[in-house]
Write a protein that holds these residues in place. Sequence first.
Motif, PDB file in Angstrom:
ATOM      1  N   UNK A 197      13.828  -2.378  -8.088  1.00 20.52           N
ATOM      2  CA  UNK A 197      12.766  -1.781  -9.251  1.00 20.52           C
ATOM      3  C   UNK A 197      11.837  -1.755  -9.362  1.00 20.52           C
ATOM      4  N   UNK A 198      10.600  -2.755  -8.739  1.00 22.05           N
ATOM      5  CA  UNK A 198       9.183  -3.155  -8.542  1.00 22.05           C
ATOM      6  C   UNK A 198       8.671  -2.146  -7.298  1.00 22.05           C
ATOM      7  N   UNK A 199       8.047  -1.309  -7.721  1.00 21.98           N
ATOM      8  CA  UNK A 199       7.125  -0.217  -6.875  1.00 21.98           C
ATOM      9  C   UNK A 199       4.837  -0.288  -6.887  1.00 21.98           C
ATOM     10  N   UNK A 200       4.927   0.022  -6.103  1.00 17.99           N
ATOM     11  CA  UNK A 200       3.333  -0.036  -5.934  1.00 17.99           C
ATOM     12  C   UNK A 200       3.258   1.188  -6.995  1.00 17.99           C
ATOM     13  N   UNK A 201       3.781   1.971  -7.180  1.00 17.05           N
ATOM     14  CA  UNK A 201       3.752   3.308  -8.732  1.00 17.05           C
ATOM     15  C   UNK A 201       4.311   2.039  -9.507  1.00 17.05           C
ATOM     16  N   UNK A 202       4.290   1.724  -9.933  1.00 16.86           N
ATOM     17  CA  UNK A 202       4.841   1.460 -11.105  1.00 16.86           C
ATOM     18  C   UNK A 202       4.124   0.721 -11.412  1.00 16.86           C
ATOM     19  N   UNK A 203       2.458  -0.186 -10.672  1.00 17.23           N
ATOM     20  CA  UNK A 203       1.673  -1.098 -11.120  1.00 17.23           C
ATOM     21  C   UNK A 203       0.590  -0.347 -10.726  1.00 17.23           C
ATOM     22  N   UNK A 204       0.415   0.753 -11.194  1.00 12.61           N
ATOM     23  CA  UNK A 204      -0.515   1.508 -10.511  1.00 12.61           C
ATOM     24  C   UNK A 204      -1.537   1.078 -11.669  1.00 12.61           C
ATOM     25  N   UNK A 205      -1.123   1.740 -12.286  1.00  7.47           N
ATOM     26  CA  UNK A 205      -2.206   1.325 -13.871  1.00  7.47           C
ATOM     27  C   UNK A 205      -2.718  -0.205 -14.148  1.00  7.47           C
ATOM     28  N   UNK A 206      -1.844  -0.836 -14.308  1.00  7.46           N
ATOM     29  CA  UNK A 206      -2.522  -2.513 -14.264  1.00  7.46           C
ATOM     30  C   UNK A 206      -3.922  -2.739 -12.579  1.00  7.46           C
ATOM     31  N   UNK A 207      -3.642  -1.777 -11.809  1.00  2.80           N
ATOM     32  CA  UNK A 207      -4.008  -2.139 -10.133  1.00  2.80           C
ATOM     33  C   UNK A 207      -5.215  -1.777 -10.100  1.00  2.80           C
ATOM     34  N   UNK A 208      -5.576  -0.633 -10.984  1.00  2.00           N
ATOM     35  CA  UNK A 208      -6.293  -0.007 -11.096  1.00  2.00           C
ATOM     36  C   UNK A 208      -7.369  -0.245 -12.663  1.00  2.00           C
ATOM     37  N   UNK A 209      -6.841  -1.638 -12.973  1.00  2.00           N
ATOM     38  CA  UNK A 209      -8.216  -2.640 -13.711  1.00  2.00           C
ATOM     39  C   UNK A 209      -8.607  -3.491 -13.268  1.00  2.00           C
ATOM     40  N   UNK A 210      -7.685  -4.079 -12.704  1.00  4.98           N
ATOM     41  CA  UNK A 210      -8.181  -5.443 -11.538  1.00  4.98           C
ATOM     42  C   UNK A 210      -8.271  -4.737  -9.661  1.00  4.98           C
ATOM     43  N   UNK A 211      -9.393  -4.319  -9.628  1.00 11.48           N
ATOM     44  CA  UNK A 211      -9.553  -3.973  -8.040  1.00 11.48           C
ATOM     45  C   UNK A 211      -9.720  -5.413  -7.262  1.00 11.48           C
ATOM     46  N   UNK A 212     -10.031  -6.246  -7.511  1.00  8.39           N
ATOM     47  CA  UNK A 212      -9.694  -7.787  -7.184  1.00  8.39           C
ATOM     48  C   UNK A 212      -8.742  -8.471  -6.630  1.00  8.39           C
TER      49      UNK A 212
END
Length: 250
Positions: free
Chosen positions: A179-194
């Motif tokens: 159930x873990x997809x890139x879309x599910x982490x979209x918000x958190x990854x936007x805050x952690x670009x590196x």
Amino acid sequence: MAKHLGALTILDISYCKTITDEGLEHFGSAKTKFAMLYLNGLENITSLSLVPMLRNSITALEIIELSLLDPTKIDESIYPYLCKCQKLRILDLTGLKSLTDEGLSSFGLSDSVVTGLQQLKLSGIDKITDEPLYKFCNRNKKLEVLDLCKCSALTAPGIDQLIKSMNCLQTINVNLIPGLTPEALKESLALKPGLKVLQYALKYTDARDNGLRVPLPPKKKKKKGKKGGKKGKKQSFPAQSLKSRYSIFP
């Protein structure tokens, strides 16, 4: 013999599968204080030999790797000693399925001094859930590498919250978590670009993949040879299974 064993600080006997408790007992009786212990793949050892080694090394231990041990032989008696290792920087428990929320929570107790971990590897442990993992990681603010491959009891919201809270995190492995997809982490990854997130590019993965092997390289096209002569039959595999490899997103 015991005198020389007491002077050791680094022990690497990984994948020496013939070693048993009887062999490790010498280190316990010699009261050896290890700074680095690499005991990966020792399928014949139990908690009975590990506990004395950990007890003696509490003040010195910085790195311990216990991946791919027999989970039926390692119980939670080792965790009260691990959680007292103040200098611990790298903890690898890959495949140790006997680890549960209770064992992980012991690191969050008042007498736990493990707060400086830089690498934590829990790949293949399917009994740990979001809340104990979150509390454990938030006691270790310097955590840089986190391996959660095949930790199937974790959820997308839990991992999303974890990523947001870890300021020093550089790499996280979230392969094979349902159930873990890139879309599910979209918000958190936007805050952690590196942040580097390791996850398979395709939803389909080879059934033989245990999440630990090195991904297959891209398939190279072979040049057509000259006609003539007999050609032997070559074994073929599904093309899609050969494409399973790591990707980094976003």
